[in-house]
Design a protein around this motif. Structure first.
Motif, short mmCIF file in Angstrom:
data_model
loop_
_atom_site.label_atom_id
_atom_site.label_comp_id
_atom_site.label_asym_id
_atom_site.label_seq_id
_atom_site.Cartn_x
_atom_site.Cartn_y
_atom_site.Cartn_z
N ALA A 257 50.76 53.27 46.14
CA ALA A 257 50.17 54.08 47.22
C ALA A 257 49.86 53.23 48.45
CB ALA A 257 48.91 54.77 46.72
N GLY A 258 50.06 51.91 48.35
CA GLY A 258 49.88 51.06 49.52
C GLY A 258 48.50 50.43 49.62
N ALA A 259 47.78 50.32 48.50
CA ALA A 259 46.48 49.66 48.55
C ALA A 259 46.68 48.18 48.86
CB ALA A 259 45.76 49.82 47.21
N THR A 260 45.86 47.66 49.78
CA THR A 260 45.97 46.25 50.13
C THR A 260 44.71 45.50 49.74
OG1 THR A 260 45.21 46.89 52.32
CG2 THR A 260 47.57 46.54 52.04
N ARG A 261 43.69 46.25 49.34
CA ARG A 261 42.44 45.60 48.94
C ARG A 261 41.91 46.36 47.73
NH1 ARG A 261 38.76 42.19 50.37
NH2 ARG A 261 36.52 42.60 50.33
N TYR A 262 41.32 45.58 46.79
CA TYR A 262 40.82 46.20 45.55
C TYR A 262 39.35 45.91 45.38
CZ TYR A 262 45.52 47.44 44.31
OH TYR A 262 46.75 48.03 44.31
N VAL A 263 38.59 46.95 45.04
CA VAL A 263 37.17 46.79 44.76
C VAL A 263 36.92 47.35 43.36
CG1 VAL A 263 34.83 47.44 45.43
CG2 VAL A 263 36.55 46.96 47.20
N VAL B 48 41.22 41.81 35.95
CA VAL B 48 40.30 41.88 37.09
C VAL B 48 40.14 40.49 37.72
CG1 VAL B 48 37.90 42.31 37.75
CG2 VAL B 48 39.11 43.93 36.27
N MET B 49 40.02 39.45 36.85
CA MET B 49 39.87 38.08 37.38
C MET B 49 41.08 37.68 38.21
SD MET B 49 38.18 36.48 33.94
CE MET B 49 37.94 34.77 34.33
N ALA B 50 42.28 38.07 37.76
CA ALA B 50 43.49 37.75 38.52
C ALA B 50 43.46 38.43 39.88
CB ALA B 50 44.74 38.18 37.74
N ARG B 51 42.97 39.67 39.91
CA ARG B 51 42.89 40.38 41.20
C ARG B 51 41.84 39.74 42.11
NH1 ARG B 51 46.60 44.82 42.40
NH2 ARG B 51 47.71 45.03 40.45
N ILE B 52 40.76 39.22 41.50
CA ILE B 52 39.74 38.56 42.31
C ILE B 52 40.33 37.31 42.97
CG2 ILE B 52 37.54 37.29 42.23
CD1 ILE B 52 36.68 39.24 40.00
N GLY C 271 41.77 38.06 46.10
CA GLY C 271 40.91 38.56 47.17
C GLY C 271 40.15 39.83 46.84
N ALA C 272 40.27 40.33 45.61
CA ALA C 272 39.54 41.55 45.27
C ALA C 272 38.05 41.27 45.13
CB ALA C 272 40.07 42.13 43.96
N VAL C 273 37.26 42.34 45.25
CA VAL C 273 35.81 42.25 45.07
C VAL C 273 35.47 42.88 43.72
CG1 VAL C 273 33.59 43.16 45.89
CG2 VAL C 273 35.31 42.37 47.53
N ALA C 274 34.54 42.25 42.98
CA ALA C 274 34.09 42.87 41.72
C ALA C 274 32.58 42.74 41.63
CB ALA C 274 34.75 42.20 40.52
N ILE C 275 31.94 43.79 41.17
CA ILE C 275 30.49 43.74 40.97
C ILE C 275 30.16 44.03 39.51
CG2 ILE C 275 29.86 44.31 43.35
CD1 ILE C 275 29.47 47.19 42.32
N LEU C 276 28.90 43.86 39.18
CA LEU C 276 28.47 43.92 37.77
C LEU C 276 28.09 45.34 37.38
CD1 LEU C 276 27.71 41.87 35.42
CD2 LEU C 276 25.35 42.13 36.21
N LYS D 23 28.65 36.66 34.31
CA LYS D 23 27.35 36.22 34.87
C LYS D 23 27.43 35.96 36.37
CE LYS D 23 25.63 33.97 30.72
NZ LYS D 23 25.62 32.67 30.02
N THR D 24 28.63 35.65 36.85
CA THR D 24 28.75 35.32 38.29
C THR D 24 28.82 36.58 39.16
OG1 THR D 24 31.18 35.37 38.29
CG2 THR D 24 30.12 33.27 37.72
N LEU D 25 29.00 37.75 38.54
CA LEU D 25 29.21 38.96 39.36
C LEU D 25 27.91 39.42 40.02
CD1 LEU D 25 31.61 41.00 37.05
CD2 LEU D 25 32.20 39.57 39.02
N PRO D 26 28.00 39.83 41.29
CA PRO D 26 26.80 40.31 41.99
C PRO D 26 26.49 41.76 41.61
CG PRO D 26 28.68 40.48 43.44
CD PRO D 26 29.19 39.86 42.15
N LEU D 27 25.24 42.18 41.83
CA LEU D 27 24.84 43.57 41.56
C LEU D 27 25.34 44.51 42.65
CD1 LEU D 27 21.19 43.14 40.30
CD2 LEU D 27 23.02 44.32 39.07
N GLU D 28 25.53 43.95 43.84
CA GLU D 28 26.03 44.80 44.93
C GLU D 28 26.79 43.93 45.91
OE1 GLU D 28 22.42 46.59 46.31
OE2 GLU D 28 21.82 44.81 47.41
N TYR D 29 27.57 44.59 46.75
CA TYR D 29 28.39 43.86 47.71
C TYR D 29 28.51 44.73 48.96
CZ TYR D 29 32.32 41.11 49.54
OH TYR D 29 33.13 40.30 50.33
#
Lengths: 245, 470
Positions: free
Chosen positions: A25-31, A50-54, A57-62, A100-106
């Motif tokens: 679908a053309g996504a260029t960024r992943y959250v 998910v780690m590979a996507r991070i 440049g992807a963003v991941a939260i907890l 443990k490294t993931l933030p609660l919000e971004y």
């Protein structure tokens, strides 16, 4: 185009189907909005993905299930607790360290990404109703809050007259998020939908037009369910995938 | 906040404002030009300094809905800016010519003309409803017509989607205001009770307009209070024939069906209403058609006492999928008995699953040319009658009651064109036709079903009888 994926819950088949779909679908960024593990049979694979996507440049939260992996005091009850005990055995110490490294919000631009209610992210309150959405919206300055946790797609809007509107989005139908209003978009679940539609759910945001689209992606439910049964996880976690309940 | 009102000559995002066409209390409408759009434009500008909530929300709704609409029955969307911009605006194609408002001083109009106007508006509503939008403010001022080269009135165009409801978008009006919005004389009873997701509310409003254009008066007057609007939940209007004795029973039947209090008792879809307005002979007459008095005070009282006063919401309406118009092209010349039967079986399968469906049986009488049928002299007319009879004979085994099936002999030099024209003009949802069996003829003339299938605006089922084993 930004893709938002929440509540993957160790469902490899659903996650790969959604990522393929979003790539096409053309996504260029992943959250990723949390709850990578719990319930499903592929926690290690989902975390690696998910780690590979991070790394790209992807963003991941907890999410609360992710927290339960490393915080033993966290209470998950019933089937969730059983599944968590199993999940912990499957994950390497590295995986727990990563969580443990993931933030609660971004926050980025005028958007806030959080797993549950943004007024107290660490308390994991559900956002089901317009009042709960208002509590979350009033706690932050973000114009658009995107969360998951309830496994049911919803859109809440706060108007200038302080009314909070609630809307159930239709699949694949873009909803314009008027810039003059403030919005809280609740993602459906990738790996364990609970709105009666068994297909995997994720969303695409076009930041240019400010249009958000909830997508529904059919995936190989049989395989995902068979793996849950084989792993000895509660059988109801497998059957609910067929009905999206 | 002091805010300079926009005026002619102002520039806005590349648009140059022309003459002011309209100025209301809360917004203004200007003609406009833009170098990228070489046709007449119109720009709507809300006055942000007078921030009335209803006006702002309705502007936001129109800004969400208009860009999603397509087709000839709506003005084309050009550009927009929301309330985050210094000057919010909505730019769209300008439909030249006046709205139906201008006809009010000529009322009552001839019944044939009211039927023609009504059919065009109903087709426009059908196109809108197919795009999941209920207009909810159908009235003369919001209906325009596309000009045609010959100066005749073309397709109806619906304007002003500020009160509309889109099935796939958040309804800001419903959330913001818990009082019904609309135009009192035309508002459907369920709309007056707060329901905003019923496309058949537009059929009610169109029924009010038809009544007004046939009789010269509004069926429910012009109430100023919501309580006055709600009166239409129990008080039925004076039958049109009492006010205008030459109003034919079929027209009264059609109008009063539109004005039914329960949406389920109105036409199931706007396309079916358009069909009735174009085919008066096909309207099934009920006691509604000829009544000359309003209901007795006892019945009115009963309705008033038993009224369900709860807000109406989320009742599912019939869509074109549930109540389609099915056109069956029956080729009496070439059809073999097995094909005629296969065609009937195919139609009756659809009818069994969809009780709201209606069937138009079509046959084309070819004029002139190579394989032309008899010319339309005395003999031609008898050919029409004969074909009608043959169509009825073909359809008899379907056992459909009057009103669900109609018979039409079309004329033209090309069968595919005649069928396609009919399908477009009548809002047909599904064409069912037989494949031409004679392969020599097909090679010579091409396949009619192939051409119809390729060009029709709707689904086409091509039926072929199973070949017998040799």
């Amino acid at each position: 185009m930004i893709a938002f994926l929440s509540d993957i819950h160790a469902n490899r088949e659903a996650l790969s189907a959604c990522l393929d779909h979003a790539d096409r679908a053309g996504a260029t960024r992943y959250v990723f909005l949390g709850d990578y593990v719990g319930y499903g049979a592929d926690p290690a694979w989902c975390l690696r993905t998910v780690m590979a996507r991070i790394a790209d440049g992807a963003v991941a939260i907890l999410g609360n299930h992710d927290e339960a992996v490393f915080r033993r005091g966290t209470a998950l009850h019933g089937r969730a607790g059983e599944a968590m005990a199993w999940t912990r055995e499957q994950l390497s110490p590295d995986a727990a360290d990563f969580l443990k490294t993931l933030p609660l919000e971004y926050a980025e631009e005028d958007r806030l990404y959080v797993h549950a209610d943004a007024s107290a992210p660490e308390d994991w309150h559900y956002v089901f109703s317009a009042e709960e959405a208002r509590r979350s919206l009033e706690a932050t300055p973000a114009r658009l809050t995107i969360c998951g946790h309830v496994h049911v797609p919803r859109l809440f809007g706060l108007t200038a007259t302080d009314k909070c509107t609630a809307f159930t989005p239709a699949p694949d139908s873009p909803v314009p998020l008027a810039p003059a209003r403030r919005w809280l978009a609740v993602m459906g679940a990738v790996g364990q939908p609970r709105d009666g539609d068994p297909s995997a759910c994720y969303a695409l945001l076009d930041p240019g037009t400010s249009e958000l689209r909830w997508m529904r992606v059919p995936y190989d439910v049989e395989t995902a369910a068979a793996k849950i049964r084989r792993a000895g996880l509660p059988a109801s976690l497998a059957t609910r995938l067929f009905t999206g309940s | 906040m002091a805010h300079r009102r926009p005026r002619q000559g102002d520039r806005l995002d590349g648009f140059t404002l022309g003459a002011r066409l309209h100025e209301g209390g809360m917004s203004a409408i200007f003609e406009a030009t833009h170098p990228d759009h070489p046709f007449p434009l119109l720009v709507k500008l809300p006055f942000i300094d007078l921030g009335d909530r209803a006006e702002i929300v309705s502007f936001e709704m129109e800004q969400m809905i208009l860009p999603r609409l397509t087709g000839p029955h709506v003005p084309g969307f050009i550009a927009a800016a929301g309330f985050e911009a210094p000057q919010p605006y909505l730019a769209m194609e300008r439909i030249p010519g006046p709205s139906l408002l201008i006809r009010l001083r000529e009322l009552p109009l001839p019944v044939e003309e009211v039927a023609a106007i009504g059919a065009k508006v109903a087709l426009a509503l059908a196109a809108l409803h197919r795009q999941r939008v209920s207009h909810l403010d159908v009235k003369p001022a919001n209906i325009l017509f596309r000009p045609t080269p010959d100066g005749l009135r073309g397709d109806a165009v619906l304007v002003d989607f500020g009160l509309s409801h889109h099935g796939h978008l958040p309804d800001l009006i419903e959330e913001e205001f818990h009082i019904p919005y609309g135009t009192a004389p035309y508002m459907a009873p369920e709309q007056a009770m707060g329901q905003r997701d019923e496309p058949r509310s537009d059929l009610f409003a169109l029924g009010v307009l038809l009544y007004q254009f046939v009789t010269g008066v509004l069926p429910f007057g012009e109430p100023l209070m919501l309580s006055g609007v709600r009166k239409r939940l129990w008080r039925d209007p004076v039958p049109p024939r009492r006010l205008r004795p030459d109003c034919p029973p079929w027209m009264q039947e059609t109008i009063l069906r539109c004005l039914e209090v329960e949406p389920a008792r109105r036409h199931p879809t706007a396309a079916q209403l358009a069909f009735d307005l174009r085919n008066p002979d096909s309207v099934r007459l009920t006691p509604r058609a000829t009544k000359l008095r309003r209901d007795s005070w006892l019945r009115v009282l009963e309705r008033r006492v038993n009224l369900d006063r709860s807000p109406r919401r989320a009742r599912t309406a019939a869509t074109a999928h549930a109540a389609p118009i099915i056109a069956v092209a029956v080729d009496l010349r070439e059809q073999t008995a097995p094909l005629a039967e296969a065609l009937r079986a195919s139609v009756s399968n659809v009818l069994r699953t969809l009780p709201g469906a209606r069937v138009a049986c079509l046959n084309v009488l070819l004029t002139g040319t190579l394989t032309g049928d008899a010319p339309l002299d005395e003999e031609g007319r008898s050919a029409r009658v004969q074909r009608q009879a043959e169509l009825r004979h073909w359809a008899a085994p379907l056992g459909l009651e009057e009103g669900r099936i109609t018979f039409h002999v079309l004329e033209g030099s090309n069968a595919a064109d005649a069928l396609l024209d009919y399908a477009v003009a009548n809002g047909v949802d599904h064409v069912v036709m037989g494949a031409r069996a004679n392969s020599m003829l097909r090679t010579m003339l091409g396949s009619v079903s192939g051409e119809v299938a390729a060009k029709a605006p709707c689904s086409v089922t091509v039926v072929r009888a199973r070949e017998q084993a040799a």
